[in-house]
Design an enzyme around this catalytic site. Sequence first.
Site, mmCIF file in Angstrom:
data_model
loop_
_atom_site.group_PDB
_atom_site.id
_atom_site.type_symbol
_atom_site.label_atom_id
_atom_site.label_comp_id
_atom_site.label_asym_id
_atom_site.label_seq_id
_atom_site.Cartn_x
_atom_site.Cartn_y
_atom_site.Cartn_z
ATOM 1 N N HIS A 1 -11.507 -0.239 -8.699
ATOM 2 C CA HIS A 1 -12.599 -0.630 -7.801
ATOM 3 C C HIS A 1 -13.568 -1.607 -8.461
ATOM 4 C CE1 HIS A 1 -11.746 3.259 -5.366
ATOM 5 N NE2 HIS A 1 -11.022 2.250 -4.942
ATOM 6 N N ASP B 1 2.726 1.229 8.747
ATOM 7 C CA ASP B 1 3.288 1.262 7.406
ATOM 8 C C ASP B 1 2.757 0.038 6.640
ATOM 9 O OD1 ASP B 1 6.334 2.259 6.060
ATOM 10 O OD2 ASP B 1 5.183 0.590 5.254
ATOM 11 N N GLY B 2 2.172 0.267 5.497
ATOM 12 C CA GLY B 2 1.579 -0.834 4.731
ATOM 13 C C GLY B 2 2.593 -1.897 4.346
ATOM 14 N N ASP C 1 -1.895 -0.704 -2.770
ATOM 15 C CA ASP C 1 -2.293 0.463 -3.574
ATOM 16 C C ASP C 1 -1.541 1.715 -3.100
ATOM 17 O OD1 ASP C 1 -3.688 2.160 -5.252
ATOM 18 O OD2 ASP C 1 -5.544 2.131 -4.070
ATOM 19 N N GLU D 1 -3.439 2.095 7.153
ATOM 20 C CA GLU D 1 -3.211 3.445 6.614
ATOM 21 C C GLU D 1 -2.151 4.118 7.474
ATOM 22 O OE1 GLU D 1 -4.142 5.430 3.910
ATOM 23 O OE2 GLU D 1 -2.846 6.874 4.920
#
Length: 279
Positions: A18, A144-145, A165, A119
């Site tokens: 982050h 689905d990412g 990620d 997400e």
Amino acid sequence: MNYRHAYHAGNFADVMKHALLARILAHLLKKPAAFRVIDTHAGIGIYDLAGEEASKTGEWCSGVGAMDAPFSPDVETVLEPWRQAVAALRADRGPSAYPGSPAIVRSMLRAQDRAILVEKHPQDHATLAAEFRHAANVKVVHLDGWAALGGFIPPKERRGLVLIDPPFEEQGEFARCAARFAQALRRWPTGIVALWYPVKHEREVAAFAEAVSSAVTARTLRLELHVAPADGTRLAGSGLLVANPPFTLAQDAGRLLPALVKRFGGAGFVCEDLVPERA
Ligand code: SAM
């Protein structure tokens, strides 16, 4: 899908990821031209470190919980955008609130910038969508990412960031990440592409780095924070590949990572050009 980020929010890996994410966004803010952020594995956006999940593991205590004391001024300069995002959320939600990548992104968007948050987990998507329902310029997508990488890239903006990620709970995730990282860059050659990966086995990470370096031509930084020997028994470190990095990111990471190693009682760090700039 068993992974829930609420158990791990604010741990050493989140702090590293982050802080660098906020640094990349701060760089994008230096020019007035609009940018787009695509967060392919977004999580729920905001975490309560006093909540049941975070309290169960207590992982945040040795991550964000160890970040209160100030570092040297040059490290604080690197941390400033992340500290601002954390402070703004705490002021709004209380001292146990912790911003995930969507909240950091939201706090740094201008009127001309856009974000897409993806997400797949139905419950986490619902939480994220409820949290961001009034957020200007932010679209929350239940998808689905990996499909989102194909569908939303390239965006119409030339500038921006893809954050990948994934939870690394499936077999073959490293091979898939190497292929999709390269694919994202082929589709959006001017975008910054950042991919987080766990450091557990030295050999696994070395093979991944090799696969990426043979598939990618864009300059790519390999950044890792090691908190324990990578002997396969636990999450020993946190890695972030950043392709097309802001020109100051290697220097920023070169200041931040050794300071975090010291603060977290870690074992070392990596800050190198995995794929160098082409002449
Ligand atoms: N990026 C978040 C942050 O920094 O605050 C943390 C994300 S967490 C490591 C990974 C997330 O990916 C989880 O919320 C999980 O439900 C979600 N996920 C797992 N598989 C996915 C998929 N195929 N597509 C999109 N999301 C997925």
